[in-house]
Design a protein around this motif. Sequence first.
Motif, PDB file in Angstrom:
ATOM      1  N   ARG A  88       0.836  -1.207   0.000  1.00  0.00           N
ATOM      2  CA  ARG A  88       0.000   0.000   0.000  1.00  0.00           C
ATOM      3  C   ARG A  88       0.871   1.258   0.000  1.00  0.00           C
ATOM      4  O   ARG A  88       0.569   2.235  -0.688  1.00  0.00           O
ATOM      5  CB  ARG A  88      -0.941  -0.010   1.199  1.00  0.00           C
ATOM      6  N   ALA A  89       1.940   1.241   0.760  1.00  0.00           N
ATOM      7  CA  ALA A  89       2.850   2.398   0.792  1.00  0.00           C
ATOM      8  C   ALA A  89       3.490   2.607  -0.572  1.00  0.00           C
ATOM      9  O   ALA A  89       3.636   3.753  -1.037  1.00  0.00           O
ATOM     10  CB  ALA A  89       3.907   2.213   1.877  1.00  0.00           C
ATOM     11  N   ARG A  90       3.868   1.507  -1.218  1.00  0.00           N
ATOM     12  CA  ARG A  90       4.487   1.615  -2.544  1.00  0.00           C
ATOM     13  C   ARG A  90       3.493   2.145  -3.568  1.00  0.00           C
ATOM     14  O   ARG A  90       3.831   2.981  -4.414  1.00  0.00           O
ATOM     15  CB  ARG A  90       5.041   0.275  -2.979  1.00  0.00           C
ATOM     16  N   VAL A  91       2.252   1.702  -3.517  1.00  0.00           N
ATOM     17  CA  VAL A  91       1.220   2.184  -4.433  1.00  0.00           C
ATOM     18  C   VAL A  91       0.985   3.676  -4.197  1.00  0.00           C
ATOM     19  O   VAL A  91       0.892   4.459  -5.146  1.00  0.00           O
ATOM     20  CB  VAL A  91      -0.089   1.370  -4.278  1.00  0.00           C
ATOM     21  N   LEU A  92       0.880   4.071  -2.944  1.00  0.00           N
ATOM     22  CA  LEU A  92       0.672   5.487  -2.610  1.00  0.00           C
ATOM     23  C   LEU A  92       1.816   6.341  -3.167  1.00  0.00           C
ATOM     24  O   LEU A  92       1.590   7.406  -3.747  1.00  0.00           O
ATOM     25  CB  LEU A  92       0.540   5.667  -1.105  1.00  0.00           C
ATOM     26  N   ALA A  93       3.046   5.864  -3.008  1.00  0.00           N
ATOM     27  CA  ALA A  93       4.202   6.611  -3.509  1.00  0.00           C
ATOM     28  C   ALA A  93       4.138   6.721  -5.029  1.00  0.00           C
ATOM     29  O   ALA A  93       4.421   7.778  -5.596  1.00  0.00           O
ATOM     30  CB  ALA A  93       5.494   5.920  -3.072  1.00  0.00           C
ATOM     31  N   LEU A  94       3.750   5.646  -5.705  1.00  0.00           N
ATOM     32  CA  LEU A  94       3.649   5.685  -7.169  1.00  0.00           C
ATOM     33  C   LEU A  94       2.532   6.616  -7.621  1.00  0.00           C
ATOM     34  O   LEU A  94       2.663   7.338  -8.605  1.00  0.00           O
ATOM     35  CB  LEU A  94       3.431   4.277  -7.713  1.00  0.00           C
ATOM     36  N   GLU A  95       1.410   6.577  -6.903  1.00  0.00           N
ATOM     37  CA  GLU A  95       0.274   7.421  -7.255  1.00  0.00           C
ATOM     38  C   GLU A  95       0.554   8.899  -6.982  1.00  0.00           C
ATOM     39  O   GLU A  95      -0.038   9.773  -7.595  1.00  0.00           O
ATOM     40  CB  GLU A  95      -0.981   6.982  -6.506  1.00  0.00           C
ATOM     41  N   SER A  96       1.459   9.172  -6.070  1.00  0.00           N
ATOM     42  CA  SER A  96       1.785  10.556  -5.711  1.00  0.00           C
ATOM     43  C   SER A  96       2.710  11.212  -6.732  1.00  0.00           C
ATOM     44  O   SER A  96       2.891  12.427  -6.719  1.00  0.00           O
ATOM     45  CB  SER A  96       2.440  10.601  -4.330  1.00  0.00           C
ATOM     46  N   ASN A  97       3.322  10.417  -7.577  1.00  0.00           N
ATOM     47  CA  ASN A  97       4.259  10.960  -8.585  1.00  0.00           C
ATOM     48  C   ASN A  97       3.540  11.457  -9.800  1.00  0.00           C
ATOM     49  O   ASN A  97       2.562  11.161 -10.245  1.00  0.00           O
ATOM     50  CB  ASN A  97       5.283   9.913  -8.988  1.00  0.00           C
TER      51      ASN A  97
END
Length: 97
Positions: A88-97
């Motif tokens: 979930r943290a990795r998805v959030l980081a990708l979505e934030s870019n």
Amino acid sequence: DYRLKNVIGAVTGSGERIDALEPVAFSWKADGSQTRGFLAHKFQEVYAQSVTGSKDAVDADGKPVYQQMQPSTPEVMADLVAEIQSLRARVLALESN
């Protein structure tokens, strides 16, 4: 209870343990019904505390003594939660870019 534990740190290596599991599709010899799951002795290689008994054990009469598996033990649940949180943290980081 936290009063009984010395916390060492966050769970690490959860992905490697999850990846080491070998889920299989199988049918029961007794009735042919099909399902999915794990072979207890293979699961035991990854989560030793979640399986009791020994692979291929027999009793005094030579009859099989089957292993018992409990895949919802705290050690398994901790890895699953840690891995979900990491993803979930990795998805959030990708979505934030």
